[in-house]
Structure formats: C-alpha cells, structure tokens
Motif scaffolding. Structure first.
Motif, mmCIF file in Angstrom:
data_model
loop_
_atom_site.group_PDB
_atom_site.id
_atom_site.type_symbol
_atom_site.label_atom_id
_atom_site.label_comp_id
_atom_site.label_asym_id
_atom_site.label_seq_id
_atom_site.Cartn_x
_atom_site.Cartn_y
_atom_site.Cartn_z
ATOM 1 N N ASP A 72 0.862 -1.185 0.000
ATOM 2 C CA ASP A 72 0.000 0.000 0.000
ATOM 3 C C ASP A 72 0.896 1.233 0.000
ATOM 4 O O ASP A 72 1.564 1.531 0.993
ATOM 5 C CB ASP A 72 -0.898 -0.031 1.237
ATOM 6 N N THR A 82 -5.215 3.837 -5.792
ATOM 7 C CA THR A 82 -6.325 4.682 -5.352
ATOM 8 C C THR A 82 -6.090 6.092 -5.873
ATOM 9 O O THR A 82 -5.191 6.341 -6.669
ATOM 10 C CB THR A 82 -6.442 4.672 -3.810
ATOM 11 N N PRO A 109 -7.359 -2.134 -6.989
ATOM 12 C CA PRO A 109 -7.982 -1.002 -6.296
ATOM 13 C C PRO A 109 -7.992 -1.210 -4.785
ATOM 14 O O PRO A 109 -8.335 -2.295 -4.299
ATOM 15 C CB PRO A 109 -9.404 -0.973 -6.866
ATOM 16 N N ASN A 110 -7.631 -0.173 -4.054
ATOM 17 C CA ASN A 110 -7.660 -0.268 -2.596
ATOM 18 C C ASN A 110 -9.050 -0.609 -2.070
ATOM 19 O O ASN A 110 -9.191 -1.275 -1.048
ATOM 20 C CB ASN A 110 -7.198 1.047 -1.975
ATOM 21 N N SER A 111 -10.087 -0.131 -2.762
ATOM 22 C CA SER A 111 -11.449 -0.424 -2.318
ATOM 23 C C SER A 111 -11.758 -1.915 -2.394
ATOM 24 O O SER A 111 -12.457 -2.458 -1.532
ATOM 25 C CB SER A 111 -12.452 0.370 -3.152
ATOM 26 N N ASN A 170 -6.841 9.989 0.908
ATOM 27 C CA ASN A 170 -7.821 9.275 0.089
ATOM 28 C C ASN A 170 -8.753 8.453 0.960
ATOM 29 O O ASN A 170 -8.376 7.991 2.042
ATOM 30 C CB ASN A 170 -7.113 8.351 -0.911
ATOM 31 N N ASP A 188 -11.249 5.105 0.653
ATOM 32 C CA ASP A 188 -11.644 3.943 -0.135
ATOM 33 C C ASP A 188 -12.865 3.315 0.504
ATOM 34 O O ASP A 188 -12.920 3.142 1.727
ATOM 35 C CB ASP A 188 -10.488 2.939 -0.214
ATOM 36 N N ASN A 207 -13.588 5.175 -4.694
ATOM 37 C CA ASN A 207 -12.570 5.927 -3.961
ATOM 38 C C ASN A 207 -12.783 7.420 -4.196
ATOM 39 O O ASN A 207 -13.293 7.833 -5.234
ATOM 40 C CB ASN A 207 -11.159 5.517 -4.389
ATOM 41 N N ILE A 260 -5.397 -1.976 4.271
ATOM 42 C CA ILE A 260 -5.336 -2.109 2.804
ATOM 43 C C ILE A 260 -4.241 -3.086 2.407
ATOM 44 O O ILE A 260 -4.436 -3.945 1.532
ATOM 45 C CB ILE A 260 -5.131 -0.746 2.140
#
Length: 345
Positions: A9, A65, A150-152, A180, A182, A196, A336
């Motif tokens: 991350d 992100t 994607p971090n989400s 950011n 997420d 995000n 994350i």
C-alpha cells in the motif's frame, strides 16, 4: 491460490507492506512493515523503503487509489464470457482514449440481488504512468509483483477474510487514509459497490492549521493527541484548547459524512437497487483512530458504527520486534496492505 502473498500500500507519506501466510484456517503475518516516504512519491524512495523492509519473493499486489484510479459501472444484458470480454475491451479503449494515456484495466461481473435483467459490471482502470513505475520499483527491490488492485477491492477482501458478517445485512466499509478514502458496500460476503474519493485525515489537519495558524507537523500532532470528534452533547474537554480543536474539526467531519452518504445514493443508481439501505458502517484506516469518530458517525448517520482492525485476527507469533512496534502506533494503517495480500491467498 497462493499460500503466501505480499500486499503493498503506497501512500504519499508512507508505504505499508503486509506479508501473509495461510496455513489451514490460520493466517499468519510474517511481516507488517511501514516505511516513511516523507511526502515524496519518487519511485526511488519507494524502492529504497522496500529494500529496507528486506521483503523478497511474492506473489504480490500494489494498491491503487486516488486520481490515478478510475472505477466505472456498466450494465450489459446476460452474455457469455467471450462476448462480455469484447464489450469490456471496447469500454476500456474508450476510457483510455479519454484519459489521454494508456491504462491497465480489469473488470468483474457483480452478483447483485437486483430485479433487473441486466448485469452490472465493475471496470477498474489505473493510469500506467502511475502504476508501471511502482511495479518496476517493487520488482527492483526483489518482490515478485504482478499487478495493481484497487484499494477499495482490497478493503472488501480484508473484511471478507477477517470481518463479521450477518446474514442479509448490508455493510458499508470505509477506509480513511491521509489523503484518500476507499469505500466498499457489501452484503452476505458479496461486493455490491466500490469507490474511492479524495479526502481523509489531512482534511482535519488543514482545518487545525487554518484555525490556529500552525504548521502541518504541529497541527497533525495536536489532532492526534488532543483532537476529539465526540458529539458536543457527550464530549468532556480537558481545557479550552481541546474544545477549540474540536470546533475546528467539525467542518471536515461534516464533509466526510456528506461524502460517505452521497456514495450510498450513487450505489443505488449504479447497481439499480433503489431501496438499498446500510445496516452497519465499518471504519478503518489511519484516520479512523481519531478520538470520538465512531460516536460522531453514529450520531450523524443513524446506523451502528464499528472500527475494523484486521491485525487482531492474524497470528502474530512470527513478527519481528520492529514490526510489533509499528502495530502499537497504528494497526488500522495496515488494513489495505492486508487486503491486498488476502486478494492472492
């Protein structure tokens, strides 16, 4: 599926690395490393931080992100996989042309409890000008990193592996980073929506800087040590400075609530689930450790709110002392990275 995986991350000020190993029903944390980037996202600094971590091997994923990630939703009739691939390639080419550069992309057909005959497909695209240098710096440091995620989606996978699920309950996951946010909305272990946005803990720091005329480092320290988001009717401030800090933090807190609520409305439209409602809000990420934030969101969103710490669900017996020290500072900061590794396990 791998039995060992690495999640990376990369933020603007820090890089977090999680090395996880799965043995039966147990997930071990072999490394949980945090390295400072100091606001400089130059890839040489990233490579240096990874080299200091001493992590080698793979497989691994880099989280994506912010402005370099685009998540879109498209609706298609029921089609075979080969036809869906052609449709998504057209979508990807269109976005790539609009963004003015090459993108790395993938898609996922979502399993939604919708009455519509159409299927909803999530398409994630990352700008290669951001992603490729970070993949290369990770490889140069000795990691076998294949792609970005994607971090989400990583947030969802972290909760899927280590969170609490109640049948039929819609859970809204929110990771509050420094710059950011997420988000993922899920039900019964299925991802319904991911998004995000820009924002996070820095919003509060900047509000304190403006109200008190402080430099960023001092404002950040005051936020962490004295800041309190507890609703005013419940709060007990030790002195006038703490009360003034709380007042300065109310503005960005309200903005956060509005941003999070707006995502629910967008989710309803994109998934064609107009009656979707959130049953529980789950906060994580470094900014989720702010004092009183849980009570603040409960008061302003009228749903139960809890804080998610996936580190507490890991077997930590193999961690080195320096990694344990990082966890004492902020275990929520690793959510994350853990989710990225869980994506491969």
């Amino acid at each position: 599926m791998a039995t060992q995986a690495i999640g990376i991350d990369i933020g603007t000020h820090a890089i977090k690395v999680a090395v996880l190993q799965r043995k039966g029903a147990t997930t071990r944390a072999l490394r949980l490393f945090r390295g400072t980037l100091g606001g400089d996202t130059d890839v040489a600094r990233i490579q240096g931080a990874l080299a200091r971590a001493g992590v080698r091997g793979g497989p691994g994923l880099v989280g994506v992100t912010g402005r370099d990630l685009i998540v879109r939703y498209t609706h298609v009739p029921p089609v075979p996989d080969w036809r869906l691939k052609l449709l998504m390639q057209f979508e990807i080419n269109e976005v790539s042309g609009q963004s003015g550069g090459e993108v790395a992309a993938d898609y996922r057909r979502l399993e939604l409890p919708s009455e519509s005959d159409e299927q909803t497909v999530m398409v994630a695209l990352a700008r290669n000008t951001w992603l490729q240098p970070r993949l290369e710096s990770s490889r140069s440091a000795g990691l076998k990193v294949s792609a970005g995620c994607p971090n989400s989606v990583a947030l969802f996978n972290a909760y899927l592996a280590h969170g609490k699920w109640n049948e039929g309950e819609t859970v809204y996951l929110v990771s509050l980073g420094r710059e950011n946010i997420d988000m993922a909305i899920a039900r019964d272990g299925e991802l319904l929506f991911a998004r995000n946005m820009s924002g996070g803990g820095l919003m509060f720091t900047e509000a304190i800087m403006g109200s008190f005329g402080l430099k960023e480092a001092k404002a950040e320290k005051n936020k962490v040590t004295k800041g309190d988001l507890t609703p005013r009717a419940q709060a007990r401030y030790p002195d006038s400075t703490a009360e003034k800090l709380a007042n300065a933090m109310q503005g960005p807190a309200g903005q956060l609530v509005s941003m999070i609520q707006s995502t629910v409305m967008i989710c309803r439209a994109q998934t064609k689930m107009p009656d979707l409602s959130v049953d529980r809000l789950v906060l994580t990420g470094g900014a989720a450790r702010m004092k009183g934030i849980q009570k603040y969101f409960e008061a302003n969103m009228s749903v139960p709110v809890e804080v998610f710490d996936p580190v507490g669900e890991l077997e930590l017996g193999n961690l080195a002392d320096e990694d344990r020290a990082e966890l004492e500072d902020d275990p929520l900061d690793f959510t994350i990275a853990i989710g990225l590794a869980e994506t491969l396990l």
